[in-house]
Design a protein around this motif. Structure first.
Motif, mmCIF file in Angstrom:
data_model
loop_
_atom_site.group_PDB
_atom_site.id
_atom_site.type_symbol
_atom_site.label_atom_id
_atom_site.label_comp_id
_atom_site.label_asym_id
_atom_site.label_seq_id
_atom_site.Cartn_x
_atom_site.Cartn_y
_atom_site.Cartn_z
ATOM 1 N N ALA A 168 -2.613 17.266 4.507
ATOM 2 C CA ALA A 168 -3.197 16.150 3.757
ATOM 3 C C ALA A 168 -3.526 14.991 4.686
ATOM 4 N N LEU A 169 -2.743 14.839 5.767
ATOM 5 C CA LEU A 169 -2.969 13.732 6.698
ATOM 6 C C LEU A 169 -4.278 13.889 7.453
ATOM 7 N N ALA A 170 -4.817 15.107 7.484
ATOM 8 C CA ALA A 170 -6.113 15.345 8.123
ATOM 9 C C ALA A 170 -7.272 15.021 7.188
ATOM 10 N N LEU A 171 -6.968 14.629 5.965
ATOM 11 C CA LEU A 171 -7.997 14.247 4.993
ATOM 12 C C LEU A 171 -7.891 12.777 4.592
ATOM 13 N N ILE A 172 -6.710 12.201 4.713
ATOM 14 C CA ILE A 172 -6.479 10.824 4.278
ATOM 15 C C ILE A 172 -7.059 9.852 5.300
ATOM 16 N N PRO A 173 -7.769 8.822 4.862
ATOM 17 C CA PRO A 173 -8.343 7.845 5.808
ATOM 18 C C PRO A 173 -7.293 7.224 6.719
ATOM 19 N N ALA A 174 -7.717 6.901 7.938
ATOM 20 C CA ALA A 174 -6.796 6.398 8.949
ATOM 21 C C ALA A 174 -6.203 5.049 8.589
ATOM 22 N N ASP A 175 -6.858 4.301 7.689
ATOM 23 C CA ASP A 175 -6.339 2.975 7.340
ATOM 24 C C ASP A 175 -5.428 3.003 6.118
ATOM 25 N N ALA A 176 -4.913 4.167 5.755
ATOM 26 C CA ALA A 176 -3.983 4.255 4.630
ATOM 27 C C ALA A 176 -2.740 3.417 4.905
ATOM 28 N N THR A 177 -2.272 2.734 3.892
ATOM 29 C CA THR A 177 -1.096 1.868 4.036
ATOM 30 C C THR A 177 0.179 2.532 3.531
ATOM 31 N N GLY A 194 -16.206 13.203 9.730
ATOM 32 C CA GLY A 194 -16.452 12.426 10.937
ATOM 33 C C GLY A 194 -15.712 11.108 10.991
ATOM 34 N N ASP A 195 -15.198 10.631 9.858
ATOM 35 C CA ASP A 195 -14.438 9.382 9.849
ATOM 36 C C ASP A 195 -13.012 9.632 10.343
ATOM 37 N N PRO A 196 -12.364 8.611 10.929
ATOM 38 C CA PRO A 196 -10.992 8.790 11.412
ATOM 39 C C PRO A 196 -10.019 9.056 10.268
ATOM 40 N N VAL A 197 -9.050 9.912 10.528
ATOM 41 C CA VAL A 197 -8.059 10.287 9.528
ATOM 42 C C VAL A 197 -6.666 9.911 10.018
ATOM 43 N N LEU A 198 -5.724 9.905 9.105
ATOM 44 C CA LEU A 198 -4.367 9.463 9.418
ATOM 45 C C LEU A 198 -3.706 10.351 10.466
ATOM 46 N N PHE A 248 -2.042 8.431 -1.947
ATOM 47 C CA PHE A 248 -2.142 7.439 -0.883
ATOM 48 C C PHE A 248 -2.879 6.201 -1.348
ATOM 49 N N ARG A 249 -2.635 5.110 -0.621
ATOM 50 C CA ARG A 249 -3.308 3.838 -0.854
ATOM 51 C C ARG A 249 -3.998 3.409 0.437
ATOM 52 N N THR A 250 -5.183 2.860 0.303
ATOM 53 C CA THR A 250 -5.912 2.271 1.417
ATOM 54 C C THR A 250 -6.406 0.894 0.966
ATOM 55 N N PRO A 251 -6.913 0.071 1.885
ATOM 56 C CA PRO A 251 -7.488 -1.207 1.459
ATOM 57 C C PRO A 251 -8.635 -1.048 0.471
ATOM 58 N N ALA A 252 -9.289 0.110 0.471
ATOM 59 C CA ALA A 252 -10.412 0.345 -0.438
ATOM 60 C C ALA A 252 -9.983 0.905 -1.781
ATOM 61 N N ALA A 273 -6.558 13.938 18.878
ATOM 62 C CA ALA A 273 -7.116 15.106 18.197
ATOM 63 C C ALA A 273 -6.100 15.643 17.190
ATOM 64 N N VAL A 274 -6.574 16.020 16.018
ATOM 65 C CA VAL A 274 -5.690 16.606 15.007
ATOM 66 C C VAL A 274 -5.309 18.012 15.461
ATOM 67 N N PRO A 275 -4.012 18.345 15.496
ATOM 68 C CA PRO A 275 -3.612 19.696 15.914
ATOM 69 C C PRO A 275 -4.302 20.775 15.086
#
Length: 341
Positions: free
Chosen positions: A58-67, A189-193, A138-142, A39-41
């Motif tokens: 910002a980490l609560a908005l960035i997709p979890a698959d960020a590289t 609803g999507d997972p975040v970093l 940030f960078r993600t695979p997408a 859970a995000v604090p």
């Protein structure tokens, strides 16, 4: 008798068919397990009706698959360089003086999203990079994305007009209540970093800038473009990096003349990784000795490495280029042998 024989044949076929079609349970490929998220604090969640404040939000908005993620806290930099209340409403002489000092002494990991459009945005919309409090890239695979926080007293209608003007190159979604401009962030609803275990432990508050990488650095990248097979062989002769433990993620943060790398708690190989800094070949136009000075200090309990910055621009350049010996992977990437052709 026939009925019993028929039942026996059915049972045998039932046992044989899975083996012939799909393979045994032991040989079938198993699906990758779903990552266990946390859970995000509460203090890092981005609320829908109030401005964001902490750059770690910002980490609560960035997709979890960020590289890769860079965060630059322009407020901290302005405070350190002596311009704590600088905005687009400030005297132009003060604004120019700040950016001159920032170029020489600042530790920004991004140029500033609004800087390329500085003149147009200021003249047409009374808006500038001086109104940005912090900035995450940030960078993600997408693809890539960003999160920008503007000062609390800025009329976000200025940002909205600038974004919708085709003449500017500024794009993104304006979240007026949160005073944010975002692009490429996770859908609701999507997972975040921030929900990935261990990521928040790599961050500390009140730093000028921070770099996150959710992988180790391959040997060829860490050595740089000028490295040769002989350089790699000489390094491995001094310390075989294949005995290092795997590294899944790390951060490097800057606070003025001090840099801190975080590799995660309980690393039994931390001192071996720190020792690589002295063993690493000094290659390229900018070397480790150009960027940092003094002896690095490692703490294996919490996985920290303390560094003293000699040259801010050089230090930032090495981090962004992945020239980080302590973060190298424990697998050797073979280097191409020159053919002379």
């Amino acid at each position: 008798m026939r009925s019993r024989l028929g039942i026996l044949l059915v049972l045998l076929l039932g046992l044989l068919l899975p083996l012939g079609c799909g393979g045994s349970p032991e040989t079938r490929p198993k699906a990758d397990p779903e990552p266990t998220l946390i859970a995000v604090p509460q203090d890092l969640q981005v609320e829908p009706d109030r401005p964001a404040t902490d750059p770690r939000q910002a980490l609560a908005l960035i997709p979890a698959d960020a590289t890769e993620v860079t965060i630059t806290d322009w407020r901290e930099m302005r405070d350190r360089l002596g311009y704590p209340r600088l905005t687009s409403d400030s005297l132009m002489t003060d604004r120019i003086a700040f950016w001159e000092r920032a170029r020489r002494e600042g530790l920004a990991l991004a140029e500033g999203l609004l800087r390329p459009e500085a003149s147009r945005l200021w003249l047409d919309y009374d808006l500038s990079q001086d109104d940005v409090q912090w900035e995450a890239r940030f960078r993600t695979p997408a693809g890539s994305g960003f999160v920008l926080l503007f000062r609390r007293d800025l009329d976000m209608a200025r940002v909205r007009r600038a974004v919708t003007d085709p003449a500017t190159k500024l794009r993104g979604e304006v979240l007026a209540q949160q005073h944010l401009l975002v692009d490429g962030v996770a859908d609701e609803g999507d997972p975040v970093l921030a929900s990935v275990p261990g990521i928040l432990d790599l961050y500390e508050p009140d730093v000028e800038s921070s770099y996150l990488r959710t992988s180790c650095v391959p040997t060829d990248e860490a050595l740089g473009d000028d490295a040769t097979v002989e350089d790699l062989d000489a390094l491995l002769a001094k310390q075989d990096i294949r005995f290092l433990r795997p590294l899944e993620a790390f951060t490097v943060s800057f606070s003025g003349p001090v840099a801190t790398a975080r590799l995660g708690a309980g690393r039994t190989d931390l001192h071996d990784r720190v020792a690589l800094i002295d063993l690493w070949p000094q290659l390229g136009p900018v070397t480790w000795a150009d960027a940092f000075q003094g002896m690095p200090v490692g703490d294996s309990t919490d996985g920290r490495v303390g560094l003293q910055v000699r040259n801010p621009a050089a230090a930032v350049g090495l981090v962004l280029a992945g020239r980080l010996p302590f973060a190298v992977c424990n697998e050797v990437v073979p280097m191409a042998v020159p053919t002379g052709l």
